[in-house]
Scaffold this motif. Sequence first.
Motif, PDB file in Angstrom:
ATOM      1  N   GLY A 195       0.825  -1.206   0.000  1.00  0.00           N
ATOM      2  CA  GLY A 195       0.000   0.000   0.000  1.00  0.00           C
ATOM      3  C   GLY A 195       0.853   1.247   0.000  1.00  0.00           C
ATOM      4  O   GLY A 195       2.068   1.205   0.206  1.00  0.00           O
ATOM      5  N   ALA A 196       0.208   2.375  -0.261  1.00  0.00           N
ATOM      6  CA  ALA A 196       0.884   3.667  -0.303  1.00  0.00           C
ATOM      7  C   ALA A 196       0.019   4.706   0.392  1.00  0.00           C
ATOM      8  O   ALA A 196      -1.187   4.515   0.572  1.00  0.00           O
ATOM      9  CB  ALA A 196       1.173   4.089  -1.750  1.00  0.00           C
ATOM     10  N   GLY A 197       0.649   5.808   0.785  1.00  0.00           N
ATOM     11  CA  GLY A 197      -0.064   6.902   1.435  1.00  0.00           C
ATOM     12  C   GLY A 197       0.572   8.223   1.055  1.00  0.00           C
ATOM     13  O   GLY A 197       1.485   8.285   0.233  1.00  0.00           O
ATOM     14  N   PHE A 198       0.103   9.278   1.688  1.00  0.00           N
ATOM     15  CA  PHE A 198       0.632  10.607   1.398  1.00  0.00           C
ATOM     16  C   PHE A 198       1.779  10.943   2.348  1.00  0.00           C
ATOM     17  O   PHE A 198       1.709  10.694   3.554  1.00  0.00           O
ATOM     18  CB  PHE A 198      -0.458  11.670   1.526  1.00  0.00           C
ATOM     19  N   GLY A 199       2.834  11.517   1.786  1.00  0.00           N
ATOM     20  CA  GLY A 199       3.950  12.019   2.584  1.00  0.00           C
ATOM     21  C   GLY A 199       3.794  13.511   2.767  1.00  0.00           C
ATOM     22  O   GLY A 199       2.851  13.976   3.407  1.00  0.00           O
ATOM     23  N   ARG A 200       4.711  14.286   2.177  1.00  0.00           N
ATOM     24  CA  ARG A 200       4.571  15.743   2.236  1.00  0.00           C
ATOM     25  C   ARG A 200       3.351  16.159   1.437  1.00  0.00           C
ATOM     26  O   ARG A 200       3.109  15.645   0.351  1.00  0.00           O
ATOM     27  CB  ARG A 200       5.817  16.425   1.681  1.00  0.00           C
ATOM     28  N   GLU A 201       2.597  17.111   1.978  1.00  0.00           N
ATOM     29  CA  GLU A 201       1.383  17.553   1.319  1.00  0.00           C
ATOM     30  C   GLU A 201       1.352  19.064   1.189  1.00  0.00           C
ATOM     31  O   GLU A 201       1.781  19.794   2.080  1.00  0.00           O
ATOM     32  CB  GLU A 201       0.151  17.097   2.099  1.00  0.00           C
ATOM     33  N   GLY A 202       0.827  19.516   0.072  1.00  0.00           N
ATOM     34  CA  GLY A 202       0.586  20.926  -0.156  1.00  0.00           C
ATOM     35  C   GLY A 202      -0.794  21.091  -0.743  1.00  0.00           C
ATOM     36  O   GLY A 202      -1.500  20.118  -1.006  1.00  0.00           O
ATOM     37  N   VAL A 203      -1.207  22.325  -0.967  1.00  0.00           N
ATOM     38  CA  VAL A 203      -2.526  22.585  -1.504  1.00  0.00           C
ATOM     39  C   VAL A 203      -2.654  22.054  -2.924  1.00  0.00           C
ATOM     40  O   VAL A 203      -3.673  21.494  -3.312  1.00  0.00           O
ATOM     41  CB  VAL A 203      -2.825  24.102  -1.467  1.00  0.00           C
ATOM     42  N   SER A 204      -1.589  22.181  -3.703  1.00  0.00           N
ATOM     43  CA  SER A 204      -1.677  21.818  -5.115  1.00  0.00           C
ATOM     44  C   SER A 204      -1.018  20.488  -5.455  1.00  0.00           C
ATOM     45  O   SER A 204      -1.011  20.082  -6.609  1.00  0.00           O
ATOM     46  CB  SER A 204      -1.029  22.916  -5.971  1.00  0.00           C
ATOM     47  N   ALA A 205      -0.463  19.788  -4.491  1.00  0.00           N
ATOM     48  CA  ALA A 205       0.173  18.501  -4.761  1.00  0.00           C
ATOM     49  C   ALA A 205       0.404  17.759  -3.460  1.00  0.00           C
ATOM     50  O   ALA A 205       0.391  18.352  -2.377  1.00  0.00           O
ATOM     51  CB  ALA A 205       1.500  18.688  -5.494  1.00  0.00           C
ATOM     52  N   ALA A 206       0.612  16.440  -3.577  1.00  0.00           N
ATOM     53  CA  ALA A 206       0.931  15.606  -2.419  1.00  0.00           C
ATOM     54  C   ALA A 206       1.912  14.533  -2.842  1.00  0.00           C
ATOM     55  O   ALA A 206       1.853  14.025  -3.962  1.00  0.00           O
ATOM     56  CB  ALA A 206      -0.331  14.976  -1.833  1.00  0.00           C
TER      57      ALA A 206
END
Length: 594
Positions: A195-206
């Motif tokens: 599985g995978a998930g979100f690391g660093r997140e921003g408003v326009s990308a993750a």
Amino acid sequence: MTRTPLRPLATILQARQNGADHKAIEKENIRQRHEEMRGAARQRAEGRLLVLGVMFLAAFSIIGIRMGTLSQSEVVEPRSSTGGARIMAQRADIVDRNGRILATNIETHSLYAQPQQMIDKERVAQELVRIFPDMNEQRLLKDFTGKRKFLWVRKKLSPEQKQAVHDIGDPGLLFGPREMRLYPNGKLAAHILGGAGFGREGVSAAEVIGVAGVEKTFDDILRDPANGGKALTLSLDLTIQAAMERVLFGGMKLLNAKGAAAVLMDAHSGEVIALSSMPDFDPNDRPRPIPTEAGSESPLFNRALQGVYELGSTFKIFTTAQALELGLVTPETVIETKGPMKVHGYTIGEFENKNYGKISVTDIIVKSSNRGTGRIALDVGAERQQEFLESLGMFDPTKIEVVEATGGKPLKPSKWTDLSAVTISYGHGLSATPLHLAAAYAAIANGGHKIEPTILRQDGAKYGPRVMSQAVAEASVDMLRKVVTEGTASMGEVPGYHVAGKTGTADKPKPNGGYYEDKVINTFASVFPAHDPKYVLVVTLDEPVETMGEEPRRTAGWTAVPVASEIIGRVAPLLGLLPHVEPVELTDITLAAN
């Protein structure tokens, strides 16, 4: 700067003596001072204009040069970024050995809120709860009316959810583009993919990062732009994986087992064609880990790679193979299995207190005699037994490229005594994973070479060092074949595919020591086709019980064997194996004239 007085006293006194107008002197001095001030100001302005002109010229020159450079370069789409920090969102696909998609990416959106821009916060909270029933309305309203100027509402949205939120029409609800990982086959091969998930997140990308399985093992490769988005090709076969999982799940439910695992491996290349652990999960919605003490009950727990079990009588073939290699016995050598047999004060018994008497080494395997195997192990010796099992890879975690495999370290006795040698010879006292067992059986199937399991597609055979001779390996396969045709695995026969294998019924250990009387871990390790071994299949069931007869039956012959037989019957044709049909003698036909 020296300032000249506007009304110098000496000049005024002299003007009065001469009868001149002394006020004209003051006016002339004021005029001269103003003239000097205007000259200085003009000089400063001209200097500033010169500097400003040079700056404009330099700026326009730089812009012109940059525009000229860009006009000569190829167009490249920029990566998504936020807040000046570059976030790499693209991730390469994962495919099976035939190029079919196991993991890919889809474009979606996230939902965030700017409460200060909201018009009706109470209405927004109500509508969001209607769209997302798992949310808490009071919690949302508290967040919206607090001091926070930004908050995430949902990290990923379906198109339908996005439209529903859009229909709310409040300017304080905003969408951000996202790329998320998609596993189009749902639960299929979940424990391998991880599985995978979100690391660093921003408003326009993750940033999408691997959290388990091969997604985590190959995270750097899957995210590396230098690979040009090249897909990661696994050794799995999607069709065979689906067939095996279906049978394994059905067998687990039918036999009332709390868990199950199966490994299908190419005996010559080490490629894992299919690997399954039950219960499983959907990597699209990966569940949260449960406490460590109950970790083995979690659907996230990979029983094939992390489950360290005593695998019972499946180990007996290793003892006889080593004795054959050392020249201590032949398949026809007769061994006394009659009791009593005591080692260091402990009595070695047989299943259901059977007494087989004097039987051949082959029959020791066919009938699964503990005492016969134990006596052979004593002839081999504890030290040589350790060396042989170590050469099979039974002491270290497997090197398969799945991050969870590092946790599957076999458990061996701290002091290897004669008693340890005897109990380990029939699968008690040394615990290993089903994948360890599959790799060891592959060495028997491929003619005596050690094999390292791999989840990556290989080109041809990948033999390791030789651990037994070709003759010993072939003799061992012949003995395993007789276990199916004459012994404890009679339900394992698949017409046309000549299955060979060994059953293992091991009492399940209690957490605080000792063994349960009515709980077992059953295993069937098989090789097929026996006349030309190509594949190894290991099936393990946790606490199975067959209840269709008058009394409950818990042995591997009644549980793991029929499940493995059904799997082989399903996958052998998919592997391209043609059934081998032996010709039968025709009955005598008498021709009679009318």
